[in-house]
Design a protein around this motif. Structure first.
Motif, PDB file in Angstrom:
ATOM      1  N   TYR A 119       0.413  -1.349  -0.117  1.00 14.21           N
ATOM      2  CA  TYR A 119       0.150  -0.074   0.376  1.00 14.21           C
ATOM      3  C   TYR A 119       0.632   1.168   0.335  1.00 14.21           C
ATOM      4  CZ  TYR A 119      -3.941   3.054   0.711  1.00 14.21           C
ATOM      5  OH  TYR A 119      -4.604   4.289   1.507  1.00 14.21           O
ATOM      6  N   ILE A 120       1.710   1.148   0.536  1.00 14.08           N
ATOM      7  CA  ILE A 120       2.990   2.822   0.868  1.00 14.08           C
ATOM      8  C   ILE A 120       3.660   2.448  -0.548  1.00 14.08           C
ATOM      9  CG2 ILE A 120       4.678   3.223   1.677  1.00 14.08           C
ATOM     10  CD1 ILE A 120       4.035   2.089   4.377  1.00 14.08           C
ATOM     11  N   ALA A 121       4.255   1.504  -1.144  1.00 13.66           N
ATOM     12  CA  ALA A 121       4.705   2.086  -2.536  1.00 13.66           C
ATOM     13  C   ALA A 121       3.962   2.149  -3.541  1.00 13.66           C
ATOM     14  CB  ALA A 121       5.535   0.534  -2.929  1.00 13.66           C
ATOM     15  N   TYR A 122       2.488   1.703  -3.136  1.00 12.56           N
ATOM     16  CA  TYR A 122       1.738   1.742  -4.522  1.00 12.56           C
ATOM     17  C   TYR A 122       1.276   3.562  -4.087  1.00 12.56           C
ATOM     18  CZ  TYR A 122      -0.341  -2.036  -7.047  1.00 12.56           C
ATOM     19  OH  TYR A 122       0.643  -2.845  -8.799  1.00 12.56           O
ATOM     20  N   GLY A 123       1.153   3.778  -2.883  1.00 11.39           N
ATOM     21  CA  GLY A 123       0.472   5.675  -2.407  1.00 11.39           C
ATOM     22  C   GLY A 123       1.710   6.346  -3.216  1.00 11.39           C
ATOM     23  N   ARG A 124       2.990   6.007  -2.437  1.00  9.02           N
ATOM     24  CA  ARG A 124       4.148   6.491  -3.015  1.00  9.02           C
ATOM     25  C   ARG A 124       4.208   7.183  -4.255  1.00  9.02           C
ATOM     26  NH1 ARG A 124       8.386   4.519   1.257  1.00  9.02           N
ATOM     27  NH2 ARG A 124       8.024   5.421   2.878  1.00  9.02           N
ATOM     28  N   ALA A 125       3.738   6.292  -5.376  1.00  6.29           N
ATOM     29  CA  ALA A 125       3.986   5.884  -6.910  1.00  6.29           C
ATOM     30  C   ALA A 125       2.954   7.073  -7.641  1.00  6.29           C
ATOM     31  CB  ALA A 125       3.953   4.723  -6.755  1.00  6.29           C
ATOM     32  N   LEU A 126       1.255   7.054  -6.402  1.00  2.00           N
ATOM     33  CA  LEU A 126       0.099   7.182  -6.910  1.00  2.00           C
ATOM     34  C   LEU A 126       0.773   8.989  -6.561  1.00  2.00           C
ATOM     35  CD1 LEU A 126      -2.003   4.395  -6.177  1.00  2.00           C
ATOM     36  CD2 LEU A 126      -1.754   6.005  -8.023  1.00  2.00           C
ATOM     37  N   HIS A 127       0.721   9.595  -5.413  1.00  2.07           N
ATOM     38  CA  HIS A 127       0.905  11.024  -5.309  1.00  2.07           C
ATOM     39  C   HIS A 127       1.925  11.547  -5.624  1.00  2.07           C
ATOM     40  CE1 HIS A 127      -1.971  11.474  -1.965  1.00  2.07           C
ATOM     41  NE2 HIS A 127      -2.101   9.756  -1.415  1.00  2.07           N
ATOM     42  N   ALA A 128       2.955  11.191  -6.588  1.00  2.00           N
ATOM     43  CA  ALA A 128       3.940  11.603  -6.872  1.00  2.00           C
ATOM     44  C   ALA A 128       3.577  12.566  -8.230  1.00  2.00           C
ATOM     45  CB  ALA A 128       5.376  10.473  -6.748  1.00  2.00           C
ATOM     46  N   SER A 129       2.648  11.152  -8.910  1.00  2.00           N
ATOM     47  CA  SER A 129       1.628  11.258  -9.808  1.00  2.00           C
ATOM     48  C   SER A 129       1.349  12.055 -10.420  1.00  2.00           C
ATOM     49  CB  SER A 129       1.824   9.748 -10.514  1.00  2.00           C
ATOM     50  OG  SER A 129       1.395  10.062 -11.886  1.00  2.00           O
ATOM     51  N   VAL A 130      -0.261  11.826  -9.677  1.00  2.00           N
ATOM     52  CA  VAL A 130      -1.072  12.549  -8.977  1.00  2.00           C
ATOM     53  C   VAL A 130      -1.320  13.218  -7.945  1.00  2.00           C
ATOM     54  CG1 VAL A 130      -3.889  12.360  -9.913  1.00  2.00           C
ATOM     55  CG2 VAL A 130      -1.702  10.709 -10.695  1.00  2.00           C
ATOM     56  N   PRO A 131      -0.789  14.058  -7.908  1.00  2.00           N
ATOM     57  CA  PRO A 131      -1.230  14.577  -5.639  1.00  2.00           C
ATOM     58  C   PRO A 131      -2.489  15.113  -5.927  1.00  2.00           C
ATOM     59  CG  PRO A 131       1.138  16.213  -7.637  1.00  2.00           C
ATOM     60  CD  PRO A 131       0.276  15.315  -8.592  1.00  2.00           C
TER      61      PRO A 131
END
Length: 143
Positions: A119-131
């Protein structure tokens, strides 16, 4: 679900595991039309079994571009992760961008700690890509 924005670049022929299907720009355009017409707010579930935060981020960027502002209530990461250990077929859900550290039999002893890490790995990628995108966690079947 596997996100394939350009069907011309998808490997052909492609045999997908049972229950897995590809989504592309045509599907996303159809969803956008439905959301606009019915004035919907939606939650979309992201494929955690494929272990590809980069694919999830690419999908999230496309969703943000295609759908009306404010129509995505959240992106959920995974679906019933407490049931993954009953699903050996999940081992076949791999793509070129699957995280290299993902073991072949990752599903067999999948724990709440494993889910938290993913979840953390996905969350980091998502927030970096789609703030600013809202993230959710899926339902589980056990307390």
């Amino acid at each position: 679900m596997l996100w394939e924005p350009d069907p011309k670049t998808a490997p052909k022929p492609r045999s997908l595991p049972h229950g897995v299907f590809e989504l592309g720009n045509t599907w996303l355009k159809d969803l956008a039309q439905l959301v606009r017409r019915e004035r919907l707010r939606i939650i979309l579930d992201l494929n955690l079994a494929v272990h590809s935060p980069s694919m999830a981020a690419s999908f999230a960027r496309a969703v943000r571009r295609a759908l009306p502002a404010g129509s995505v209530a959240a992106l959920e990461i995974g679906n019933e992760p407490d049931e993954y250990h009953f699903q050996p077929h999940l081992t076949r859900e791999r793509v070129a961008s699957t995280t290299r550290s993902t073991p072949r039999r990752w599903w067999s002893n999948y724990s709440s700690g494993d889910y938290r890490r993913d979840y953390i790995a996905y969350g980091r990628a998502l927030h970096a890509s789609v703030p600013g995108i809202r993230l959710g966690a899926p339902d589980i079947t056990r307390p």
